[in-house]
Enzyme design. Structure first.
Site, PDB file in Angstrom:
ATOM      1  N   LYS A   1       1.653  -3.091   7.001  1.00 44.50           N
ATOM      2  CA  LYS A   1       2.128  -3.316   5.635  1.00 44.50           C
ATOM      3  C   LYS A   1       3.634  -3.089   5.536  1.00 44.50           C
ATOM      4  CE  LYS A   1      -1.546  -4.424   3.207  1.00 44.50           C
ATOM      5  NZ  LYS A   1      -1.644  -5.723   2.495  1.00 44.50           N
TER       6      LYS A   1
ATOM      7  N   SER B   1       0.831  -1.203   0.000  1.00 43.85           N
ATOM      8  CA  SER B   1       0.000   0.000   0.000  1.00 43.85           C
ATOM      9  C   SER B   1       0.864   1.251   0.000  1.00 43.85           C
ATOM     10  CB  SER B   1      -0.890  -0.010   1.243  1.00 43.85           C
ATOM     11  OG  SER B   1      -1.502   1.237   1.435  1.00 43.85           O
TER      12      SER B   1
ATOM     13  N   TYR C   1      -2.477   0.244  10.246  1.00 45.22           N
ATOM     14  CA  TYR C   1      -2.584  -0.440   8.952  1.00 45.22           C
ATOM     15  C   TYR C   1      -1.320  -0.242   8.132  1.00 45.22           C
ATOM     16  CZ  TYR C   1      -3.652  -0.967   4.019  1.00 45.22           C
ATOM     17  OH  TYR C   1      -3.578  -1.301   2.685  1.00 45.22           O
TER      18      TYR C   1
END
Length: 378
Positions: free
Chosen positions: A187, A158, A183
């Site tokens: 990643k 991402s 988040y």
């Protein structure tokens, strides 16, 4: 009408091929028709579209998904559209025993890893869930791959790993690590794990695909984004407001240094993204020597504000979407959009579908499937 097995005795009817447009049956020259790939999270939004692209390119696909934010109905529709079905296994990537059994029963040449949680707001309130699924799950998957002798991995990463970008558009050589939500950190940690793994063993070939904001749906309206509960992503939320299922859109942040004060993002059509995964997979398989980790941004290179997206959706749908401005949300950045020149040069890939196409096909999916995949379930 032919029938195709969808794993564990579930059958789907396979009718006429519905996909038009790009001829996915043309296989990349570096890969053979007999290849089989594992797609984790393959029943989800991006995973289902990528499953379709790979099946229509002539490859065999095994899908592993725990269906926590997906429906097996997506794979039934993929089978109808592709003319043949993927093998579907319901399970979690943190289940090592299951992974070992799956890879023993279905020898694969590579893995495309989509099985990650991805809601920024939820990650702020439930960080352990994100570290468990996104980091622990990736580690467990790699252990199982190593034991099975599979060393090619395309990882769904991402743009959040860049944090608040130093400059835009964002290039792959910009610094990472200043992530501002769990988040993004999950990643980033997964990327670091994969980098260390590839550095330790020359057999590993890993693609880190950092993409931005996937939107839209397949042009037929058969598969699209179907989040459980209240959507965390902008476009499905707008679509549900337009359908009257939600009262209004809440726009978080109206004082950013942007064209209208709302956050700016790079929105990419999900089919462009799916095709990017096939291009990355082909590039990894084409390498004759050690390649280690390769990083590619997948985006359009164009940023749009929240209000610009809202207006574009209104134009595509012919409906007015009520909205309300609210203070900034924790974990968001002001502006993020990609420079994807590296992917164009090295993969021969560029995003082809424009904003109006994204909005039009997202709306088609919504009106054809007012209750998401439940529309087609008995």
């Amino acid at each position: 009408m032919k029938r195709a097995a969808l794993g564990y005795g579930v059958n789907v009817e396979v009718g006429e091929v519905l996909l038009s447009g790009t001829n996915y049956r043309e296989k990349p020259s570096s890969m053979t028709q007999s290849m089989k790939f594992l797609i984790t999270g393959g029943a989800g939004y991006i995973g289902s579209h990528t499953t379709l692209v790979l099946l229509r390119a002539g490859f065999d696909v095994v899908v592993l998904d725990n269906l926590c934010n997906a429906s097996s109905e997506s794979l039934k529709r993929v089978a109808q559209m592709a003319g043949r079905a993927p093998i579907f296994v319901e399970g979690d990537i943190r289940d090592r025993v299951l992974l070992d059994q799956l890879l023993a029963q279905h020898p694969v040449q590579a893995v495309l890893h989509f099985a990650g949680l991805k809601a920024v707001g939820e990650s702020v309130t439930q960080p352990l869930l994100y570290y468990s699924n996104n980091v622990e799950g990736t580690v467990t998957l790699c252990k199982a791959m190593e034991a099975a002798g599979v060393f090619t991995l395309v990882f769904s990463s991402s743009a959040t790993v860049y944090g608040d970008p130093v400059t835009v558009p964002i290039t792959e050589d910009q610094p990472v690590g200043q992530t501002i939500n769990p988040y993004g950190r999950s990643k980033l940690i997964a990327e670091q794990v994969l980098g260390d793994l590839a550095a330790s063993d020359p057999r590993w070939r890993v693609a880190l695909l950092r993409y931005f904001n996937p939107v839209g749906a397949h042009e037929t309206g058969q598969i699209g984004e179907d989040p459980r509960g209240i959507p965390n992503n902008l476009l499905p939320y707008i679509a549900r407001v337009a359908m009257g299922k939600l009262p209004e859109l809440v726009v978080f942040g109206y004082d950013y240094p942007t064209v209208d004060g709302t956050g700016v993002r790079d929105y990419i059509h999900v089919m462009d993204l799916a095709e990017g995964h096939l291009a990355a997979l082909s590039a990894l398989k084409a390498k004759k020597s050690r390649v280690g980790v390769q990083v590619w941004n997948l985006g359009t290179g164009q940023g749009y504000s929240v209000l610009q997206i809202l207006r574009a959706f209104e134009a595509a749908s012919g409906r007015t979407v009520p909205y309300r401005l609210a203070p900034r949300r924790a974990g968001d950045v002001a502006i993020s959009y990609a420079n994807s020149a590296k992917a164009a040069l090295e993969l021969g890939w560029t995003a082809k579908r424009d904003l109006s196409t994204m909005m039009r096909e997202a709306w088609r999916w919504q009106i054809m499937n007012p209750d998401g995949y439940q529309t087609g379930e008995s």
